[in-house]
Write a protein that holds these residues in place. Structure first.
Motif, PDB file in Angstrom:
ATOM      1  N   GLY A  51       0.757  -1.168   0.021  1.00  0.00           N
ATOM      2  CA  GLY A  51       0.025   0.113   0.063  1.00  0.00           C
ATOM      3  C   GLY A  51       0.883   1.272   0.112  1.00  0.00           C
ATOM      4  O   GLY A  51       1.676   1.368  -0.834  1.00  0.00           O
ATOM      5  N   TRP A  54       3.887   4.157   4.744  1.00  0.00           N
ATOM      6  CA  TRP A  54       4.261   4.527   6.076  1.00  0.00           C
ATOM      7  C   TRP A  54       5.147   3.594   6.481  1.00  0.00           C
ATOM      8  O   TRP A  54       4.895   2.405   6.322  1.00  0.00           O
ATOM      9  CB  TRP A  54       2.940   4.671   6.812  1.00  0.00           C
ATOM     10  N   VAL A  65      -1.259  -4.222   9.932  1.00  0.00           N
ATOM     11  CA  VAL A  65      -1.914  -3.675   8.823  1.00  0.00           C
ATOM     12  C   VAL A  65      -3.080  -3.125   8.846  1.00  0.00           C
ATOM     13  O   VAL A  65      -3.658  -3.387   9.638  1.00  0.00           O
ATOM     14  CB  VAL A  65      -1.872  -4.988   7.563  1.00  0.00           C
ATOM     15  N   GLY A  69      -4.545  -1.156   3.819  1.00  0.00           N
ATOM     16  CA  GLY A  69      -3.553  -2.214   3.407  1.00  0.00           C
ATOM     17  C   GLY A  69      -4.300  -3.471   3.193  1.00  0.00           C
ATOM     18  O   GLY A  69      -3.878  -4.313   2.328  1.00  0.00           O
ATOM     19  N   HIS A 223      -3.028   6.814   4.969  1.00  0.00           N
ATOM     20  CA  HIS A 223      -2.051   6.053   5.575  1.00  0.00           C
ATOM     21  C   HIS A 223      -2.335   5.698   6.876  1.00  0.00           C
ATOM     22  O   HIS A 223      -2.070   6.157   7.919  1.00  0.00           O
ATOM     23  CB  HIS A 223      -0.651   6.640   5.654  1.00  0.00           C
ATOM     24  N   PRO A 224      -3.483   4.757   7.120  1.00  0.00           N
ATOM     25  CA  PRO A 224      -4.258   4.657   8.550  1.00  0.00           C
ATOM     26  C   PRO A 224      -3.556   4.171   9.610  1.00  0.00           C
ATOM     27  O   PRO A 224      -3.649   4.578  10.815  1.00  0.00           O
ATOM     28  CB  PRO A 224      -5.164   3.518   7.887  1.00  0.00           C
ATOM     29  N   ARG A 225      -2.208   3.547   9.383  1.00  0.00           N
ATOM     30  CA  ARG A 225      -1.286   3.271  10.343  1.00  0.00           C
ATOM     31  C   ARG A 225      -0.913   4.358  11.054  1.00  0.00           C
ATOM     32  O   ARG A 225      -0.397   4.305  12.451  1.00  0.00           O
ATOM     33  CB  ARG A 225      -0.361   2.055  10.188  1.00  0.00           C
TER      34      ARG A 225
HETATM   35  S1  SF4 Z   1      -0.628   2.375   6.590  1.00  0.00           S
HETATM   36 FE1  SF4 Z   1      -1.734   0.715   5.822  1.00  0.00          FE
HETATM   37  S2  SF4 Z   1      -1.405   0.931   3.650  1.00  0.00           S
HETATM   38 FE2  SF4 Z   1       0.154   2.247   4.532  1.00  0.00          FE
HETATM   39  S3  SF4 Z   1       1.826   0.544   4.311  1.00  0.00           S
HETATM   40 FE3  SF4 Z   1       0.787   0.685   6.421  1.00  0.00          FE
HETATM   41  S4  SF4 Z   1      -0.838  -1.149   6.294  1.00  0.00           S
HETATM   42 FE4  SF4 Z   1      -0.049  -0.548   4.335  1.00  0.00          FE
END
Ligand code: SF4
Length: 764
Positions: A51, A54, A65, A69, A223-225
């Motif tokens: 994804g 981040w 994840v 992701g 970037h949800p994490r």
């Molecule tokens: S924030 Fe989500 S989409 Fe981005 S690298 Fe992490 S797990 Fe993957």
């Protein structure tokens, strides 16, 4: 504008789990997808989430994840197959009528395909035949500069290095990549001002920050994490300010799916303390106001400025010449509120500025990055713990690809180093980027297009015109895992070459291979797929490059392409010789389960700039640039409109939905904005009221492009959003035909997807 709660729940939480499961089911990826969830971002044999970029935290979690992701994984691990049977049933003309989501659901590509114009269908072709067809066409070109080699940020370091090597030995620097359309202003301006076009922070710096300014960013979707880190920082007492025309609903509270107290007891954690809701394109004006107050109140880190910087006097003179009336007009924020924010900046001993596309995809994109960097330099916030520049990239290895040499404007040092390692002259002339490449294709200067992933025509402005240009090419080659729109406008020779995905094992005669990526904060990380490939007829991107190179060079080439493709340790040895910072690559990548940090000179206050100092930059555009453009389009000052005069001119920005990753559409649901369709125009309800419009009304928007042509988009359905005055928003990439190739940032040529002036009319 009145604050309106469109989505009244914490971000993530149960909805994230439910939606992730829904997408896994939709994609028929429940088993393979769920299995890969447990390997995503895991050290020692896991793979890096394909994804966004981040970084991974040093802490260990069984599941590391996010919802986005998991949706990306569903897309990769689907059991649906776009195989020969699928293409036998569907003509290319029929597939042109499919939207992005329907093409996505066609499934994984499983074998090499060639477009047969007589049948108007893709038909199977053997790898050998495919490589020789490509080589034959490339040899037919009268110059290597008639070919363009595009890269999306999903390609890992080792195949990216091989790809750029092939293209340079082929004889051109036509190596555009998706970074051209997203963080190019970041790379160009940080490169100019700090000597390195990358984030100066590492993830651990966030834990030490006491002020975070988030510019033009919506991590809840993109970037949800990052939300977990923001919640942690907030809990540590760090102030978090979002500077954005939109009050993004997913930024106020976070329900951590991995916390029982949150999921069972309904708890959640606060994140953003305040939203400074500037007008679209108002970042430079706001930053100028901050700098003006800091300078006039002697709040600067003068020791740092005197010792480490150059250009301060020119910037100070320019800032002092800006008047508060223009600053307020340019950003739509009152002087008093700007001074409150400046006071926070002055009191902070550790400030991080983070930013996304809301900063870079503007005509003034370079100025936006320059002013953020100026602010950090004024306060001495580079090269100290808990502080610095944190651009967050939207594709997992977009930064790594650039580091590996995927760049149409390569540094001389890189070309010299490649020349000495491979004992072969390298092309010196700069190549085409995405915008200039598209124009060259439309003018017939580009006759061959090769892409490593990506959906070029849809991601770029003027999509339909680019798709027509593809039909005139002599050769189009798509190395990909999934079918997309750009593949459906065949030229004379059109080939689809299916590759292994990030989640799949790559086993060669040299055993199981692992690759590497570079995240947004310069961490070099191992990635190794664990799933059995969806088809036995797939090749890795590296093997595909090797196949094309061998077919093209025959026995002319001294390079053993197969050996490098089959043995990533060998490729890494070459990378260690050719790319600075990768010395002992194979040893270092095996030392630490989270890889190693690539040396970043500016973090150590060593400035590899033209002046040898950190460089202040004076913006090129007036701070009221967007307001002036709107008034020009309106042939009158918008602020002087009489109530009975209906405003027709608006500033449009584009957004991604929560069911989307870049141009990939996983579904139509946009939870945080409460919509389930994509033909939407967002507006603040107070503005609707002022315009006698209401939710559900149909509107058309149009704009005059740089060449004076009128471009239309619509009908669109009006929907509520907490967005600034005079502003509207719609979805990317559907809005790209409204965008032209001449509206872009000055030096970095990044299209201004986030800010164009439009005319809005209600459809009867
Ligand atoms: S924030 Fe989500 S989409 Fe981005 S690298 Fe992490 S797990 Fe993957």
């Amino acid at each position: 504008m009145r604050k309106i709660p469109v989505y009244n729940h914490p971000a993530a939480g149960w909805s994230a789990l439910i939606q992730s499961s829904r997408v896994l089911m939709d994609y028929k990826a429940f088993l393979r997808g769920s299995r890969s969830v447990f390997s995503s971002n895991q050290p020692n044999g896991g793979f890096d989430c394909p994804g966004c970029a981040w970084p991974d935290h040093n802490s260990y979690k069984a599941i590391d994840v996010c919802e986005t992701g998991i949706k990306v994984l569903a897309s990769e691990t689907t059991l649906r197959q776009a195989d020969a049977k699928f293409f036998a049933q569907h003509s290319v003309t029929e597939l042109q009528s499919y939207d992005g989501h329907k093409l996505e659901l066609a499934g994984r590509l499983t074998e090499p395909l060639y477009y047969d114009a007589l049948q108007d269908r893709y038909i199977p072709i053997s790898w050998e035949k495919a490589f020789s067809k490509i080589a034959k066409q490339l040899h037919k070109l009268s110059s290597p500069h008639e070919a363009m080699f595009y890269t999306s940020g999903r390609v890992t370091n080792e195949p990216a290095f091989l790809y750029q090597l092939f293209v340079r030995l082929f004889g051109t620097n036509n190596l555009p990549d998706c970074s051209n359309m997203c963080h190019e202003p970041t790379s160009v301006m940080l490169g100019k001002q700090l000597g390195v076009g990358k984030a100066t922070v590492v993830l651990e710096d966030f834990e030490k920050a006491n002020l975070i300014l988030m510019f033009g960013q919506n991590p809840a979707t993109n970037h949800p994490r990052m939300l977990e880190m923001l919640a942690y920082c907030h809990d540590q007492g760090c102030r978090i300010i979002s500077i954005n025309p939109m009050r993004e609903q997913g930024l106020s509270r976070f329900r951590n799916p991995q916390k029982v107290t949150h999921m069972v007891a309904g708890g959640s954690a606060p994140m953003v303390d305040e939203v400074v809701q500037i007008q679209i394109g108002g970042d430079v004006a706001l930053l100028t106001g901050l700098a003006k107050w800091l300078i006039e109140n002697d709040k600067l880190d003068t020791d740092f400025i005197n010792e480490h910087t150059s250009g301060f006097e020119a910037l100070r003179a320019w800032i002092q010449a800006q008047i508060w009336e223009d600053i307020e007009r340019g950003c739509g924020i009152k002087q008093s509120q700007i001074i409150e924010l400046a006071t926070l900046v002055a009191e902070s001993s550790a400030t991080i500025c983070t930013w996304g596309m809301g900063i870079t995809q503007h005509t003034q994109g370079d100025d936006n990055v320059a002013m953020i960097t100026n602010l950090l330099l004024l306060m001495g916030m580079i090269g100290v713990e808990g502080a610095g520049a944190s651009p967050v990239r939207g594709h997992s290895n977009v930064q790594g690809d650039r580091t590996m040499g995927i760049h149409e404007r390569p540094a001389k040092t890189l070309l010299d180093s490649l020349q000495s390692v491979f004992q072969h002259p390298m092309p010196q002339e700069h190549g085409y980027d995405v915008v200039s490449g598209a124009k060259a294709m439309m003018q017939g200067k580009i006759k061959a297009f090769v892409s490593m992933g990506g959906n070029y025509s849809v991601a770029a402005p003027d999509s339909k015109a680019i798709q027509q240009a593809f039909t005139h090419n002599e050769l189009n080659v798509f190395v990909a895992t999934k079918l997309n729109e750009t593949m459906l406008y065949p030229g004379q020779n059109n080939l689809i070459l299916p590759c292994l995905s990030r989640t799949e094992q790559y086993i060669t005669s040299k055993g199981e291979q692992f690759a590497t990526i570079e995240d947004s904060m310069c961490q070099i990380v191992r990635t190794q797929g664990s799933l059995k490939p969806i088809s036995d007829d797939l090749k890795s991107e590296a093997q595909i490059v090797a196949g094309i190179a061998k077919a093209y060079f025959g026995n002319q080439s001294k390079i053993d392409w197969d050996k490098m493709a089959e043995d990533y340790d060998l490729t890494r040895d070459y990378i260690a010789q050719a790319i600075s910072g990768f010395e002992n690559f194979n040893y270092r990548i095996r030392q630490n389960k989270r890889g190693f940090h690539l040396y970043h000179a500016a973090r150590h206050r060593q400035w590899k700039t033209d002046s040898g100092k950190a460089q202040f930059e004076v913006p090129k555009h007036p701070i009221t640039y967007v307001v002036d453009e709107m008034n020009k389009a309106n042939n009158a000052d918008l602020t002087k409109l009489q109530p009975e005069q209906k405003q027709k001119i608006w500033q449009l920005t584009s957004v991604r939905s929560h069911d989307q990753f870049n141009t990939t559409i996983f579904g139509y649901e946009d939870r945080y904005r409460q919509t389930d369709r994509r033909d939407i125009l967002f507006m603040h309800p107070d503005e609707m009221k002022r315009m006698n419009l209401k939710v559900g009304d149909k509107v058309m928007i149009s704009r005059k492009d740089a060449e004076g042509n009128i471009r239309n988009l619509g009908p669109l359905i009006l929907s509520e959003m907490d967005i600034a005055a005079n502003a509207v928003a719609t979805y990317y990439p559907e809005c790209n035909d409204l965008m032209d190739l001449d509206s872009h940032s000055t030096e970095s040529l990044t299209p201004s997807y986030k800010s164009v002036t439009v005319l809005l009319e209600k459809v009867a």
